[in-house]
Design a protein around this motif. Structure first.
Motif, PDB file in Angstrom:
ATOM      1  N   ALA A  89       0.888  -1.196  -0.021  1.00 44.41           N
ATOM      2  CA  ALA A  89      -0.028   0.296  -0.151  1.00 44.41           C
ATOM      3  C   ALA A  89       1.001   1.182   0.004  1.00 44.41           C
ATOM      4  CB  ALA A  89      -0.877  -0.125   1.319  1.00 44.41           C
ATOM      5  N   LYS A  90       1.871   1.239   0.811  1.00 45.75           N
ATOM      6  CA  LYS A  90       2.730   2.687   0.619  1.00 45.75           C
ATOM      7  C   LYS A  90       3.314   2.539  -0.706  1.00 45.75           C
ATOM      8  CE  LYS A  90       3.861   2.029   5.679  1.00 45.75           C
ATOM      9  NZ  LYS A  90       4.787   1.809   6.707  1.00 45.75           N
ATOM     10  N   THR A  91       3.887   1.332  -1.310  1.00 44.99           N
ATOM     11  CA  THR A  91       4.616   1.588  -2.691  1.00 44.99           C
ATOM     12  C   THR A  91       3.250   2.178  -3.756  1.00 44.99           C
ATOM     13  OG1 THR A  91       5.922  -0.264  -2.049  1.00 44.99           O
ATOM     14  CG2 THR A  91       5.220   0.192  -4.397  1.00 44.99           C
ATOM     15  N   ALA A  92       2.079   1.768  -3.381  1.00 44.62           N
ATOM     16  CA  ALA A  92       0.956   2.408  -4.430  1.00 44.62           C
ATOM     17  C   ALA A  92       0.934   3.711  -4.055  1.00 44.62           C
ATOM     18  CB  ALA A  92      -0.379   1.428  -4.174  1.00 44.62           C
ATOM     19  N   ALA A  93       0.778   4.006  -2.888  1.00 48.47           N
ATOM     20  CA  ALA A  93       0.714   5.359  -2.413  1.00 48.47           C
ATOM     21  C   ALA A  93       1.800   6.225  -3.163  1.00 48.47           C
ATOM     22  CB  ALA A  93       0.508   5.651  -0.914  1.00 48.47           C
ATOM     23  N   HIS A  94       2.887   5.874  -3.128  1.00 47.74           N
ATOM     24  CA  HIS A  94       4.219   6.631  -3.359  1.00 47.74           C
ATOM     25  C   HIS A  94       3.943   6.771  -5.135  1.00 47.74           C
ATOM     26  CE1 HIS A  94       8.100   8.166  -3.405  1.00 47.74           C
ATOM     27  NE2 HIS A  94       8.463   7.200  -4.445  1.00 47.74           N
ATOM     28  N   ALA A  95       3.473   5.663  -5.525  1.00 48.96           N
ATOM     29  CA  ALA A  95       3.671   5.845  -6.951  1.00 48.96           C
ATOM     30  C   ALA A  95       2.446   6.981  -7.357  1.00 48.96           C
ATOM     31  CB  ALA A  95       3.159   4.520  -7.624  1.00 48.96           C
ATOM     32  N   ILE A 122      -6.144   4.652   2.992  1.00 46.29           N
ATOM     33  CA  ILE A 122      -5.898   4.961   4.275  1.00 46.29           C
ATOM     34  C   ILE A 122      -4.372   5.706   4.393  1.00 46.29           C
ATOM     35  CG2 ILE A 122      -5.265   3.927   6.612  1.00 46.29           C
ATOM     36  CD1 ILE A 122      -7.344   2.091   5.796  1.00 46.29           C
ATOM     37  N   GLU A 123      -3.422   5.353   3.636  1.00 45.47           N
ATOM     38  CA  GLU A 123      -1.913   5.644   3.680  1.00 45.47           C
ATOM     39  C   GLU A 123      -2.224   7.031   3.057  1.00 45.47           C
ATOM     40  OE1 GLU A 123       1.054   4.856   4.444  1.00 45.47           O
ATOM     41  OE2 GLU A 123       0.309   2.831   5.349  1.00 45.47           O
ATOM     42  N   LEU A 124      -2.962   7.532   2.201  1.00 41.24           N
ATOM     43  CA  LEU A 124      -3.344   8.792   1.683  1.00 41.24           C
ATOM     44  C   LEU A 124      -4.278   9.564   2.391  1.00 41.24           C
ATOM     45  CD1 LEU A 124      -3.615   7.539  -2.171  1.00 41.24           C
ATOM     46  CD2 LEU A 124      -1.754   8.883  -1.055  1.00 41.24           C
ATOM     47  N   GLY A 125      -4.818   9.209   3.673  1.00 43.10           N
ATOM     48  CA  GLY A 125      -5.530  10.025   4.472  1.00 43.10           C
ATOM     49  C   GLY A 125      -6.921   9.868   4.697  1.00 43.10           C
ATOM     50  N   THR A 155      -9.821  -1.914  12.509  1.00 45.17           N
ATOM     51  CA  THR A 155      -9.012  -1.933  13.619  1.00 45.17           C
ATOM     52  C   THR A 155      -7.713  -1.097  13.291  1.00 45.17           C
ATOM     53  OG1 THR A 155     -10.003  -4.065  14.116  1.00 45.17           O
ATOM     54  CG2 THR A 155      -7.686  -3.622  15.029  1.00 45.17           C
ATOM     55  N   GLY A 156      -7.196  -1.386  12.159  1.00 41.72           N
ATOM     56  CA  GLY A 156      -5.852  -0.813  11.614  1.00 41.72           C
ATOM     57  C   GLY A 156      -5.003  -1.826  11.648  1.00 41.72           C
ATOM     58  N   LEU A 157      -4.086  -1.882  10.479  1.00 39.28           N
ATOM     59  CA  LEU A 157      -3.456  -3.010  10.155  1.00 39.28           C
ATOM     60  C   LEU A 157      -2.138  -3.106  11.081  1.00 39.28           C
ATOM     61  CD1 LEU A 157      -3.312  -3.515   6.096  1.00 39.28           C
ATOM     62  CD2 LEU A 157      -4.241  -4.755   7.825  1.00 39.28           C
ATOM     63  N   ASP A 158      -1.675  -2.179  11.440  1.00 35.94           N
ATOM     64  CA  ASP A 158      -0.661  -2.069  12.686  1.00 35.94           C
ATOM     65  C   ASP A 158      -1.189  -2.954  13.762  1.00 35.94           C
ATOM     66  OD1 ASP A 158       1.447  -0.758  11.265  1.00 35.94           O
ATOM     67  OD2 ASP A 158       0.646   1.201  12.060  1.00 35.94           O
ATOM     68  N   VAL A 159      -2.308  -2.564  14.404  1.00 34.20           N
ATOM     69  CA  VAL A 159      -2.877  -2.975  15.673  1.00 34.20           C
ATOM     70  C   VAL A 159      -3.270  -4.461  15.336  1.00 34.20           C
ATOM     71  CG1 VAL A 159      -4.649  -3.104  17.346  1.00 34.20           C
ATOM     72  CG2 VAL A 159      -3.626  -0.911  16.770  1.00 34.20           C
ATOM     73  N   ALA A 160      -3.884  -4.536  14.071  1.00 30.05           N
ATOM     74  CA  ALA A 160      -4.131  -6.221  13.971  1.00 30.05           C
ATOM     75  C   ALA A 160      -2.998  -7.003  13.822  1.00 30.05           C
ATOM     76  CB  ALA A 160      -4.843  -6.302  12.440  1.00 30.05           C
ATOM     77  N   SER A 161      -2.081  -6.340  13.088  1.00 24.84           N
ATOM     78  CA  SER A 161      -0.640  -7.318  13.101  1.00 24.84           C
ATOM     79  C   SER A 161      -0.018  -7.711  14.443  1.00 24.84           C
ATOM     80  CB  SER A 161       0.266  -6.534  12.270  1.00 24.84           C
ATOM     81  OG  SER A 161       1.632  -7.141  12.361  1.00 24.84           O
ATOM     82  N   LEU A 162      -0.249  -6.638  15.332  1.00 26.27           N
ATOM     83  CA  LEU A 162       0.246  -7.046  16.719  1.00 26.27           C
ATOM     84  C   LEU A 162      -0.639  -7.924  17.472  1.00 26.27           C
ATOM     85  CD1 LEU A 162       1.218  -3.133  18.090  1.00 26.27           C
ATOM     86  CD2 LEU A 162       2.794  -5.090  17.426  1.00 26.27           C
ATOM     87  N   LEU A 163      -1.899  -7.892  17.266  1.00 22.03           N
ATOM     88  CA  LEU A 163      -2.756  -8.777  17.863  1.00 22.03           C
ATOM     89  C   LEU A 163      -2.721 -10.238  17.187  1.00 22.03           C
ATOM     90  CD1 LEU A 163      -6.029  -6.679  17.996  1.00 22.03           C
ATOM     91  CD2 LEU A 163      -4.455  -7.246  19.882  1.00 22.03           C
TER      92      LEU A 163
END
Length: 170
Positions: A89-95, A122-125, A155-163
């Protein structure tokens, strides 16, 4: 008229890909026309970047097009797979920020591609629910029908990843 349906009555998409936001497209590997005929969605040079969570020989893109492949299941994800989704997603947003077009695709163009496209928005706001609604409006009401993916996003991928990571260590 023959209309092929997969996955418990989920119809194939009616287009090979759909523009969800300017320069951000979502699609799959098959689509069905108005006569009910199934067609291969073959990518040539229409996009600057193609991100595939599923690949099939002969479906492109052509040489010279940036192509990232990450085999992601349409089911529960590991923490590592969620981190891969975030990186894609970060790569797509950067592109997109650089004025490039991006196609994110999976098999049908509903769930795995929807997860990455929503995370890109989400990365784009965009808020998660706005991103999900936009995908369903622009791609299909069937998009992101994997409830687990919607929960990961809200939930947010950061939080979901931690869980998920905690569950695998206990």
């Amino acid at each position: 008229m023959k209309t092929r349906q997969k996955g418990g009555g989920t119809p194939e998409p009616s287009t090979p890909w759909s523009e969800v936001a300017p320069r951000l497209w979502m699609g799959g590997h098959q689509w069905t026309d108005t006569l009910g005929q199934s067609h291969a969605a073959v990518v040539g040079t229409e996009f600057d970047l193609v991100i595939s969570m599923f690949t099939r020989p002969g479906h492109g893109p052509e040489p010279g097009v940036d192509h990232l492949i990450a085999e992601i299941p349409d089911g529960p994800l590991t923490a590592e797979q969620m981190q891969t989704v975030q990186q894609l997603a970060k790569t797509a947003a950067h592109a997109m920020r650089r004025g490039r077009t991006a196609l994110v695709r999976c098999n049908a163009g509903y769930n795995r591609s929807g997860l990455v496209v929503a995370q890109t928005l989400i990365e784009l706001g965009q808020p998660a629910m706005t991103a999900i609604q936009l995908i369903r409006e622009r791609r299909s009401p069937w998009a992101l029908n994997n409830q687990m993916f919607e929960e990961y996003l809200t939930t947010g991928l950061d939080v979901a990843s931690l869980l998920v990571g905690l569950e695998t260590t206990t």
